[in-house]
Design a protein around this motif. Sequence first.
Motif, short mmCIF file in Angstrom:
data_model
loop_
_atom_site.label_atom_id
_atom_site.label_comp_id
_atom_site.label_asym_id
_atom_site.label_seq_id
_atom_site.Cartn_x
_atom_site.Cartn_y
_atom_site.Cartn_z
N MET A 173 0.83 -1.21 0.00
CA MET A 173 0.00 0.00 0.00
C MET A 173 0.86 1.25 0.00
O MET A 173 1.94 1.28 0.60
N HIS A 174 0.38 2.28 -0.66
CA HIS A 174 1.03 3.60 -0.68
C HIS A 174 0.42 4.43 0.43
O HIS A 174 -0.75 4.79 0.37
N LYS A 175 1.21 4.76 1.43
CA LYS A 175 0.68 5.46 2.60
C LYS A 175 0.05 6.80 2.21
O LYS A 175 0.60 7.57 1.44
N GLY A 176 -1.14 7.04 2.75
CA GLY A 176 -1.83 8.29 2.51
C GLY A 176 -2.77 8.28 1.32
O GLY A 176 -3.51 9.24 1.11
N ALA A 177 -2.77 7.18 0.56
CA ALA A 177 -3.60 7.12 -0.64
C ALA A 177 -4.96 6.50 -0.34
O ALA A 177 -5.16 5.83 0.67
N MET A 178 -5.90 6.73 -1.25
CA MET A 178 -7.18 6.03 -1.24
C MET A 178 -7.27 5.25 -2.54
O MET A 178 -7.14 5.81 -3.61
N LEU B 282 -12.02 0.75 4.45
CA LEU B 282 -11.09 0.18 5.43
C LEU B 282 -9.95 1.17 5.59
O LEU B 282 -9.15 1.38 4.67
N ILE B 283 -9.86 1.78 6.77
CA ILE B 283 -8.92 2.88 7.02
C ILE B 283 -7.83 2.42 7.96
O ILE B 283 -8.10 2.01 9.11
N LEU B 284 -6.60 2.48 7.50
CA LEU B 284 -5.45 2.04 8.27
C LEU B 284 -4.67 3.26 8.73
O LEU B 284 -4.20 4.06 7.90
N VAL B 285 -4.53 3.42 10.04
CA VAL B 285 -3.89 4.61 10.60
C VAL B 285 -2.54 4.23 11.19
O VAL B 285 -2.44 3.39 12.08
N THR B 286 -1.47 4.85 10.67
CA THR B 286 -0.11 4.60 11.15
C THR B 286 0.21 5.50 12.34
O THR B 286 -0.52 6.46 12.62
N PRO B 287 1.30 5.23 13.07
CA PRO B 287 1.61 6.01 14.28
C PRO B 287 1.75 7.50 14.07
O PRO B 287 1.58 8.29 15.02
N ASP B 288 2.05 7.95 12.83
CA ASP B 288 2.17 9.38 12.56
C ASP B 288 0.82 10.05 12.31
O ASP B 288 0.74 11.24 12.01
N GLY B 289 -0.28 9.29 12.43
CA GLY B 289 -1.61 9.84 12.25
C GLY B 289 -2.10 9.81 10.82
O GLY B 289 -3.26 10.15 10.55
N GLN B 290 -1.26 9.39 9.88
CA GLN B 290 -1.67 9.34 8.47
C GLN B 290 -2.60 8.17 8.24
O GLN B 290 -2.45 7.11 8.84
N ARG B 291 -3.59 8.36 7.35
CA ARG B 291 -4.51 7.27 7.07
C ARG B 291 -4.40 6.84 5.61
O ARG B 291 -4.24 7.66 4.72
#
Length: 330
Positions: free
Chosen positions: A32-37, A118-127
Amino acid sequence: MTQDRFDILGIGNAMVDVVARVDESFLSRHDMHKGAMILVDEAAAEKLYTAMPPGTESSGGSAGNTCAVAAMLGARVAYLGKVADDQLGEVFAHDLRSIGVHFPSAPLAGGAPTARCLILVTPDGQRTMNTFLGACVTFGEADVDEDLIASAKVTYLEGYLFDPPAAQTAFRRAAAAAHKAGRQVALSLSDAFCVGRHRDAFRDLVSGHVDILFANEAEITSLYETNTFEEAAEAARRDVKLAALTCSEAGSTIVHGPHTEIVRAEPAHVVDTTGAGDAYAAGFLAGGPPPAVGPLRSHGLDRAAEVIGHYGARPEADLRALVAKALAGG
């Protein structure tokens, strides 16, 4: 002009949000590309849902979240979006109606199930969002209630819904109905990747059918294919009556006619950025349609700051109390 019944009518992807905390390695394992939908099919959605850690589930969708927050601020709000005649569809409808949002859309009988994100949230708060559109893709011209649109001060269109061709036609019909009734049309670009998929169609919609434009820095520069935010803001100034352009921690830039207003961001502890733009739009529109700048409009970033301070796209605080305190100088 038809008598005002609603302040805001939202049109968007009616879906259930599933939010879970993950680390960076989870995104890497699932390519997955972080921050993308991205859009996924039903099989991929089920596979990812099974792999996700426990999370929270609630009715959502971008325009749905904006409508919910606006209703919590005291605005009169309606919403159009397609859900299926299933359990998740019933949950979505109940959630909106329970906070005072008028939701008259008939559910889809048979066919695809209710959509979910389906929303995946990383420790930096990015979804990072993986969206199965399900019943959403069936929204079309027949679902556009022109009488309802004529009774709303602003019709708010969600850019995420722009993928299905039928929805693009529905957007134009809704905009035409709003303008015929002397109302205004607002559009959220929603996602830079979505803009990239339909740039020409979005440009046509913005320049010919939209009065109020919401976008972040990546979305607006993608729309106009410019190298700088400043160039994109000037392009937006030429196309729409008002553009509210957000720049994360730098706040937002509002351009309307020859005027430019810079609104600073409120200090915030970032836990989850899901719904920040939706809450901003709600706070902005709840002040009343431009050109009159209502007192709530300057508090759009306050609403966004509250939302990103916890998991999930809906506020946890009493928004009316927060606004009353802010307006009193507290």
